[in-house]
Write a protein that holds these residues in place. Structure first.
Motif, PDB file in Angstrom:
ATOM      1  N   ARG A 187       0.817  -1.220   0.000  1.00  0.00           N
ATOM      2  CA  ARG A 187       0.000   0.000   0.000  1.00  0.00           C
ATOM      3  C   ARG A 187       0.848   1.267   0.000  1.00  0.00           C
ATOM      4  N   SER A 188       2.185   1.102   0.142  1.00  0.00           N
ATOM      5  CA  SER A 188       3.069   2.256   0.108  1.00  0.00           C
ATOM      6  C   SER A 188       4.488   1.797  -0.212  1.00  0.00           C
ATOM      7  N   VAL A 189       5.263   2.679  -0.832  1.00  0.00           N
ATOM      8  CA  VAL A 189       6.685   2.436  -1.080  1.00  0.00           C
ATOM      9  C   VAL A 189       7.528   3.567  -0.493  1.00  0.00           C
ATOM     10  N   SER A 190       6.916   4.342   0.400  1.00  0.00           N
ATOM     11  CA  SER A 190       7.549   5.544   0.931  1.00  0.00           C
ATOM     12  C   SER A 190       7.870   5.431   2.410  1.00  0.00           C
ATOM     13  N   GLY A 191       9.016   5.974   2.788  1.00  0.00           N
ATOM     14  CA  GLY A 191       9.392   6.055   4.187  1.00  0.00           C
ATOM     15  C   GLY A 191       8.410   6.868   5.006  1.00  0.00           C
ATOM     16  N   LYS A 192       7.611   7.705   4.362  1.00  0.00           N
ATOM     17  CA  LYS A 192       6.599   8.490   5.068  1.00  0.00           C
ATOM     18  C   LYS A 192       5.584   7.593   5.763  1.00  0.00           C
ATOM     19  N   SER A 193       5.458   6.355   5.299  1.00  0.00           N
ATOM     20  CA  SER A 193       4.500   5.416   5.881  1.00  0.00           C
ATOM     21  C   SER A 193       5.010   4.760   7.156  1.00  0.00           C
ATOM     22  N   LEU A 194       6.268   5.035   7.507  1.00  0.00           N
ATOM     23  CA  LEU A 194       6.845   4.438   8.705  1.00  0.00           C
ATOM     24  C   LEU A 194       6.743   5.392   9.882  1.00  0.00           C
ATOM     25  N   PRO A 195       6.138   4.952  10.972  1.00  0.00           N
ATOM     26  CA  PRO A 195       6.147   5.792  12.172  1.00  0.00           C
ATOM     27  C   PRO A 195       7.590   6.026  12.617  1.00  0.00           C
ATOM     28  N   GLU A 196       7.825   7.100  13.313  1.00  0.00           N
ATOM     29  CA  GLU A 196       9.184   7.440  13.759  1.00  0.00           C
ATOM     30  C   GLU A 196       9.835   6.282  14.517  1.00  0.00           C
ATOM     31  N   ASN A 197       9.080   5.605  15.384  1.00  0.00           N
ATOM     32  CA  ASN A 197       9.678   4.535  16.192  1.00  0.00           C
ATOM     33  C   ASN A 197       9.978   3.273  15.382  1.00  0.00           C
ATOM     34  N   ALA A 198       9.519   3.208  14.137  1.00  0.00           N
ATOM     35  CA  ALA A 198       9.781   2.046  13.286  1.00  0.00           C
ATOM     36  C   ALA A 198      10.911   2.312  12.292  1.00  0.00           C
ATOM     37  N   ARG A 199      11.512   3.456  12.347  1.00  0.00           N
ATOM     38  CA  ARG A 199      12.607   3.810  11.434  1.00  0.00           C
ATOM     39  C   ARG A 199      13.933   3.410  12.072  1.00  0.00           C
ATOM     40  N   SER A 212       6.890  -4.172   7.503  1.00  0.00           N
ATOM     41  CA  SER A 212       5.510  -4.634   7.347  1.00  0.00           C
ATOM     42  C   SER A 212       4.529  -3.466   7.306  1.00  0.00           C
ATOM     43  N   ASN A 213       4.942  -2.298   7.796  1.00  0.00           N
ATOM     44  CA  ASN A 213       4.086  -1.107   7.789  1.00  0.00           C
ATOM     45  C   ASN A 213       3.645  -0.723   6.379  1.00  0.00           C
ATOM     46  N   LEU A 214       4.359  -1.206   5.359  1.00  0.00           N
ATOM     47  CA  LEU A 214       4.045  -0.845   3.973  1.00  0.00           C
ATOM     48  C   LEU A 214       2.961  -1.723   3.363  1.00  0.00           C
ATOM     49  N   PHE A 215       2.466  -2.703   4.126  1.00  0.00           N
ATOM     50  CA  PHE A 215       1.569  -3.710   3.566  1.00  0.00           C
ATOM     51  C   PHE A 215       0.299  -3.893   4.373  1.00  0.00           C
ATOM     52  N   ASP A 216      -0.702  -4.455   3.700  1.00  0.00           N
ATOM     53  CA  ASP A 216      -1.865  -5.042   4.346  1.00  0.00           C
ATOM     54  C   ASP A 216      -1.739  -6.544   4.139  1.00  0.00           C
ATOM     55  N   VAL A 217      -2.095  -7.309   5.153  1.00  0.00           N
ATOM     56  CA  VAL A 217      -2.031  -8.756   5.037  1.00  0.00           C
ATOM     57  C   VAL A 217      -3.295  -9.250   4.339  1.00  0.00           C
ATOM     58  N   VAL A 218      -3.095  -9.983   3.249  1.00  0.00           N
ATOM     59  CA  VAL A 218      -4.204 -10.534   2.465  1.00  0.00           C
ATOM     60  C   VAL A 218      -4.507 -11.961   2.921  1.00  0.00           C
ATOM     61  N   ASP A 219      -3.465 -12.747   3.138  1.00  0.00           N
ATOM     62  CA  ASP A 219      -3.598 -14.130   3.599  1.00  0.00           C
ATOM     63  C   ASP A 219      -2.632 -14.305   4.760  1.00  0.00           C
ATOM     64  N   ASP A 220      -3.163 -14.529   5.953  1.00  0.00           N
ATOM     65  CA  ASP A 220      -2.330 -14.580   7.158  1.00  0.00           C
ATOM     66  C   ASP A 220      -1.844 -15.979   7.521  1.00  0.00           C
ATOM     67  N   GLU A 221      -2.079 -16.947   6.662  1.00  0.00           N
ATOM     68  CA  GLU A 221      -1.669 -18.312   6.968  1.00  0.00           C
ATOM     69  C   GLU A 221      -0.161 -18.470   6.833  1.00  0.00           C
ATOM     70  N   ILE A 222       0.456 -18.981   7.903  1.00  0.00           N
ATOM     71  CA  ILE A 222       1.888 -19.246   7.896  1.00  0.00           C
ATOM     72  C   ILE A 222       2.110 -20.529   7.088  1.00  0.00           C
ATOM     73  N   PRO A 223       3.021 -20.501   6.127  1.00  0.00           N
ATOM     74  CA  PRO A 223       3.240 -21.687   5.295  1.00  0.00           C
ATOM     75  C   PRO A 223       3.705 -22.899   6.109  1.00  0.00           C
ATOM     76  N   GLN A 224       3.217 -24.050   5.723  1.00  0.00           N
ATOM     77  CA  GLN A 224       3.645 -25.298   6.347  1.00  0.00           C
ATOM     78  C   GLN A 224       5.138 -25.487   6.102  1.00  0.00           C
ATOM     79  N   GLY A 225       5.834 -25.960   7.104  1.00  0.00           N
ATOM     80  CA  GLY A 225       7.253 -26.225   6.959  1.00  0.00           C
ATOM     81  C   GLY A 225       8.158 -25.073   7.351  1.00  0.00           C
ATOM     82  N   TRP A 226       7.591 -23.957   7.779  1.00  0.00           N
ATOM     83  CA  TRP A 226       8.413 -22.858   8.240  1.00  0.00           C
ATOM     84  C   TRP A 226       8.983 -23.179   9.621  1.00  0.00           C
ATOM     85  N   GLY A 227      10.048 -22.477   9.973  1.00  0.00           N
ATOM     86  CA  GLY A 227      10.645 -22.591  11.291  1.00  0.00           C
ATOM     87  C   GLY A 227      11.018 -21.213  11.801  1.00  0.00           C
TER      88      GLY A 227
END
Length: 132
Positions: A6-18, A65-80
């Motif tokens: 939803r964004s490609v700009s640093g403006k989308s990052l809160p100060e504490n996330a920079r 992650s601040n630049l995105f909305d989650v569309v599918d929140d399922e964690i892939p099988q086999g991750w660690g």
């Protein structure tokens, strides 16, 4: 796991996330607004979470992650998950950047040389990444 940019700009990052020197002028290209991306890994800092995605016109990259909305929140099988401060190689990430843990496909969290290799665009490590 699938996310929508939803964004490609640093403006989308809160100060504490920079935490990586981002500013309002930071541009997260080659991400594209409105494009969906598969998430290959999730990195946890104290004040933010990053996703490992792979834009079509570039290689794998960690982005806030601040630049995105989650569309599918399922964690892939086999991750660690790796706790960075307790793992050889990964402990450097904890000390240098404050990264607490990384979750993702097994090669990403079990081989520090693979983690570094995909970021440095090592051809052999990228083959492993693209097989995911």
């Amino acid at each position: 796991m699938l996310v929508l940019c939803r964004s490609v700009s640093g403006k989308s990052l809160p100060e504490n996330a920079r935490i990586m020197g981002e500013t309002d002028e930071t541009d997260f290209s080659p991400l594209q607004i409105g494009q969906q991306y598969k998430v290959y890994g999730v990195m946890f800092y104290t004040s933010r979470i990053d996703f490992l995605v792979c834009p079509a016109s570039g290689g794998p990259m960690w982005v806030p992650s601040n630049l995105f909305d989650v569309v599918d929140d399922e964690i892939p099988q086999g991750w660690g998950c790796v706790l960075t401060e307790r793992s050889e190689g990964y402990a450097d990430l904890s000390e240098a950047f404050g990264i607490h843990s990384i979750c993702g496909y097994l090669e990403l969290i079990r081989s520090y040389s693979h983690y570094v290799g995909i970021l440095e665009r090592d051809p052999e490590e990228l083959k492993i990444f693209y097989s995911q």
